[in-house]
Design a protein around this motif. Sequence first.
Motif, mmCIF file in Angstrom:
data_model
loop_
_atom_site.group_PDB
_atom_site.id
_atom_site.type_symbol
_atom_site.label_atom_id
_atom_site.label_comp_id
_atom_site.label_asym_id
_atom_site.label_seq_id
_atom_site.Cartn_x
_atom_site.Cartn_y
_atom_site.Cartn_z
ATOM 1 N N ASP A 136 -9.168 61.217 116.653
ATOM 2 C CA ASP A 136 -10.548 61.063 117.105
ATOM 3 C C ASP A 136 -10.733 59.643 117.625
ATOM 4 O O ASP A 136 -9.775 58.864 117.715
ATOM 5 C CB ASP A 136 -11.532 61.373 115.964
ATOM 6 C CG ASP A 136 -11.209 60.599 114.688
ATOM 7 O OD1 ASP A 136 -10.756 59.428 114.796
ATOM 8 O OD2 ASP A 136 -11.402 61.135 113.588
ATOM 9 N N GLU A 137 -11.975 59.318 117.972
ATOM 10 C CA GLU A 137 -12.243 58.005 118.560
ATOM 11 C C GLU A 137 -12.348 56.897 117.524
ATOM 12 O O GLU A 137 -12.466 55.726 117.873
ATOM 13 C CB GLU A 137 -13.519 58.065 119.405
ATOM 14 C CG GLU A 137 -13.360 58.918 120.643
ATOM 15 C CD GLU A 137 -12.109 58.541 121.453
ATOM 16 O OE1 GLU A 137 -12.087 57.442 122.023
ATOM 17 O OE2 GLU A 137 -11.164 59.360 121.507
ATOM 18 N N GLN A 138 -12.310 57.222 116.239
ATOM 19 C CA GLN A 138 -12.201 56.192 115.205
ATOM 20 C C GLN A 138 -10.750 55.849 114.893
ATOM 21 O O GLN A 138 -10.484 54.886 114.176
ATOM 22 C CB GLN A 138 -12.899 56.648 113.914
ATOM 23 C CG GLN A 138 -14.409 56.561 113.946
ATOM 24 C CD GLN A 138 -15.031 57.708 114.706
ATOM 25 O OE1 GLN A 138 -14.543 58.835 114.661
ATOM 26 N NE2 GLN A 138 -16.105 57.444 115.417
ATOM 27 N N GLY A 139 -9.817 56.655 115.385
ATOM 28 C CA GLY A 139 -8.410 56.397 115.125
ATOM 29 C C GLY A 139 -7.887 57.045 113.864
ATOM 30 O O GLY A 139 -6.823 56.672 113.362
ATOM 31 N N THR A 140 -8.604 58.044 113.320
ATOM 32 C CA THR A 140 -8.166 58.695 112.088
ATOM 33 C C THR A 140 -6.824 59.376 112.300
ATOM 34 O O THR A 140 -6.637 60.131 113.260
ATOM 35 C CB THR A 140 -9.210 59.737 111.639
ATOM 36 O OG1 THR A 140 -10.486 59.098 111.531
ATOM 37 C CG2 THR A 140 -8.833 60.324 110.294
ATOM 38 N N ALA A 141 -5.877 59.125 111.389
ATOM 39 C CA ALA A 141 -4.543 59.718 111.473
ATOM 40 C C ALA A 141 -4.135 60.226 110.092
ATOM 41 O O ALA A 141 -4.088 59.456 109.126
ATOM 42 C CB ALA A 141 -3.523 58.698 111.976
ATOM 43 N N LEU A 142 -3.850 61.529 110.003
ATOM 44 C CA LEU A 142 -3.544 62.169 108.726
ATOM 45 C C LEU A 142 -4.626 61.792 107.718
ATOM 46 O O LEU A 142 -5.804 61.871 108.000
ATOM 47 C CB LEU A 142 -2.146 61.765 108.249
ATOM 48 C CG LEU A 142 -0.974 62.122 109.202
ATOM 49 C CD1 LEU A 142 0.343 61.618 108.655
ATOM 50 C CD2 LEU A 142 -0.923 63.626 109.459
ATOM 51 N N HIS A 143 -4.216 61.330 106.518
ATOM 52 C CA HIS A 143 -5.159 60.828 105.509
ATOM 53 C C HIS A 143 -4.813 59.383 105.181
ATOM 54 O O HIS A 143 -4.990 58.933 104.041
ATOM 55 C CB HIS A 143 -5.100 61.690 104.252
ATOM 56 C CG HIS A 143 -5.457 63.127 104.482
ATOM 57 N ND1 HIS A 143 -4.514 64.093 104.762
ATOM 58 C CD2 HIS A 143 -6.659 63.761 104.518
ATOM 59 C CE1 HIS A 143 -5.103 65.251 104.935
ATOM 60 N NE2 HIS A 143 -6.403 65.087 104.801
ATOM 61 N N LEU A 144 -4.335 58.644 106.167
ATOM 62 C CA LEU A 144 -3.820 57.312 105.918
ATOM 63 C C LEU A 144 -4.946 56.337 105.603
ATOM 64 O O LEU A 144 -5.898 56.192 106.361
ATOM 65 C CB LEU A 144 -3.038 56.817 107.129
ATOM 66 C CG LEU A 144 -1.778 57.621 107.486
ATOM 67 C CD1 LEU A 144 -1.181 57.096 108.780
ATOM 68 C CD2 LEU A 144 -0.764 57.561 106.353
ATOM 69 N N SER A 145 -4.815 55.661 104.468
ATOM 70 C CA SER A 145 -5.712 54.576 104.104
ATOM 71 C C SER A 145 -5.106 53.253 104.578
ATOM 72 O O SER A 145 -4.015 53.224 105.160
ATOM 73 C CB SER A 145 -5.909 54.536 102.586
ATOM 74 O OG SER A 145 -6.504 55.719 102.119
ATOM 75 N N ASN A 146 -5.827 52.181 104.327
ATOM 76 C CA ASN A 146 -5.283 50.850 104.578
ATOM 77 C C ASN A 146 -4.387 50.492 103.401
ATOM 78 O O ASN A 146 -4.797 49.842 102.439
ATOM 79 C CB ASN A 146 -6.426 49.844 104.731
ATOM 80 C CG ASN A 146 -5.939 48.486 105.193
ATOM 81 O OD1 ASN A 146 -4.792 48.103 104.956
ATOM 82 N ND2 ASN A 146 -6.810 47.748 105.846
ATOM 83 N N TRP A 147 -3.148 50.940 103.469
ATOM 84 C CA TRP A 147 -2.206 50.699 102.376
ATOM 85 C C TRP A 147 -2.013 49.210 102.115
ATOM 86 O O TRP A 147 -1.756 48.789 100.990
ATOM 87 C CB TRP A 147 -0.839 51.316 102.720
ATOM 88 C CG TRP A 147 -0.810 52.807 102.728
ATOM 89 C CD1 TRP A 147 -1.700 53.647 102.119
ATOM 90 C CD2 TRP A 147 0.146 53.634 103.381
ATOM 91 N NE1 TRP A 147 -1.352 54.955 102.355
ATOM 92 C CE2 TRP A 147 -0.221 54.978 103.124
ATOM 93 C CE3 TRP A 147 1.279 53.393 104.154
ATOM 94 C CZ2 TRP A 147 0.512 56.051 103.616
ATOM 95 C CZ3 TRP A 147 2.007 54.464 104.644
ATOM 96 C CH2 TRP A 147 1.632 55.771 104.375
ATOM 97 N N ALA A 148 -2.130 48.412 103.155
ATOM 98 C CA ALA A 148 -1.870 46.980 103.018
ATOM 99 C C ALA A 148 -2.876 46.301 102.102
ATOM 100 O O ALA A 148 -2.613 45.207 101.596
ATOM 101 C CB ALA A 148 -1.884 46.304 104.390
ATOM 102 N N SER A 149 -4.034 46.934 101.867
ATOM 103 C CA SER A 149 -5.041 46.322 101.019
ATOM 104 C C SER A 149 -4.974 46.775 99.576
ATOM 105 O O SER A 149 -5.798 46.394 98.766
ATOM 106 C CB SER A 149 -6.440 46.632 101.577
ATOM 107 O OG SER A 149 -6.635 45.933 102.779
ATOM 108 N N MET A 150 -4.002 47.607 99.257
ATOM 109 C CA MET A 150 -3.816 48.000 97.866
ATOM 110 C C MET A 150 -3.256 46.819 97.074
ATOM 111 O O MET A 150 -2.661 45.895 97.636
ATOM 112 C CB MET A 150 -2.869 49.199 97.779
ATOM 113 C CG MET A 150 -3.401 50.439 98.469
ATOM 114 S SD MET A 150 -2.205 51.795 98.408
ATOM 115 C CE MET A 150 -3.096 53.059 99.310
#
Length: 445
Positions: A136-150
């Motif tokens: 979509d136009e937000q860039g949603t891909a699969l169920h990927l979160s911002n893993w780098a902020s974990m």
Amino acid sequence: LQQPLGAPEEPLAAGARAPMRRRPCAAVLALLCLQSPAAAVEVLLNLSPQRGLPSDAAGLWVLGTWPFEGTVSLPAPLIVQVKRECQGIEPDPGQVPRTLILQGYGQCSDSDLYALVLATLSDRKDGWGVLLIGADEQGTALHLSNWASMPDPPFFPGSILTVAKSWGDRLIGIAPKDLNSSTLTVRRSVTRLQLDAPVDAFVAQGHTTTYVYQHAFAAGGPLSAELTIAVTPTYGDPDLYVSIGADLNHTLNRVDFDRSEQSPGDDVMVLSVQASKPHVVVVVEGADPTQYTMVLSTSESIVPLANGWPKRYEAKADAYRYFKVTVGAPGEVRFAVTPLTGDPDLFISTAARPTKADAVWASDEEDGAARLHRYEHVTIAADDPKRCTAMPCTYYISVLADRAPSTYSVAVWWGGAPVRLVEGVPQAGELAGAGPATRQYLARV
């Protein structure tokens, strides 16, 4: 910033900070990209040379150094295809760092995708990129979160991010020889907040939107101000994180949030800012995919309301909060205040900031006699001689915290509009005592 927001502030004082529910805070950059509310996303991408692509494509950060300061440069894009059952990519990308545009990644799970790119690049040096074209136009891909902020992000020799579908589709249409001589740059997206101006935005699950605000103090006036931040979801669950007095010219530490609010449904926070440190950084995280409205106001603000949309607020004992609503059609108009704590009273007029003494309509009186009840209702009938004679008409609403601090939800509706139900927030209603009557509500589950 093209124009500085003020002189650099002192660093935030050391002390206990409120961690994010899923991960520590996002940074505020030395180079801020201030976006319109509709474009409130996590990161912005550009191709250099531009090759006909629009500037500042919306994207989401998945893995890599986070938070980052300034911009991140990614090497030349290379289009690769994910093999069947997520068992590899082709062609082999070689040893020189590239930004791999993964085609066909939708067949992978989140964990399988990470295993795939890690296996592909584990023997490479740092500096690689992986770009996923969102659904979509937000860039949603699969169920990927911002893993780098974990708290303990997984290892990756580079950066993984997503981009809006329309921009990504145009990117892969560029000739390979032109992509080979191009680079990508990424920077954080930050939206400037204005007092009393609602912001409508979307935040993807596990990602964030970042806002900045600088309070203007009048010369010779008070040296402190009380602000209220109210976040109301259309759907989803926004979580709110705030740093007070942050220096906008430097990157915040990963845990430098002074306050957080993570209750289900809407979030409301009252905070104090000082003239010596007038900056506020606000981060909204999506516990779910979330569409929301956010309003920043003071105790003297007149907060706009919309038909059927409740908003939660709070006030100190014997203090008013002010609202307004513009009704564009004739007919009955209903007002309701649902107390969550304390005893709020409701006063309405066609003049700004009505009080108990001069309100045209009030919930605590009926025919001159006190009417005591927990829920506050006012109905302005279509033939009420005191209402506006011309349309549209603006009604001004004051809610008084009677003798005790009060938290409440305030709503106005007319024209048969349903009242939205916000997760975890009670909503009062009233039905006529004689004859059949109905009231409509709307909830997204």
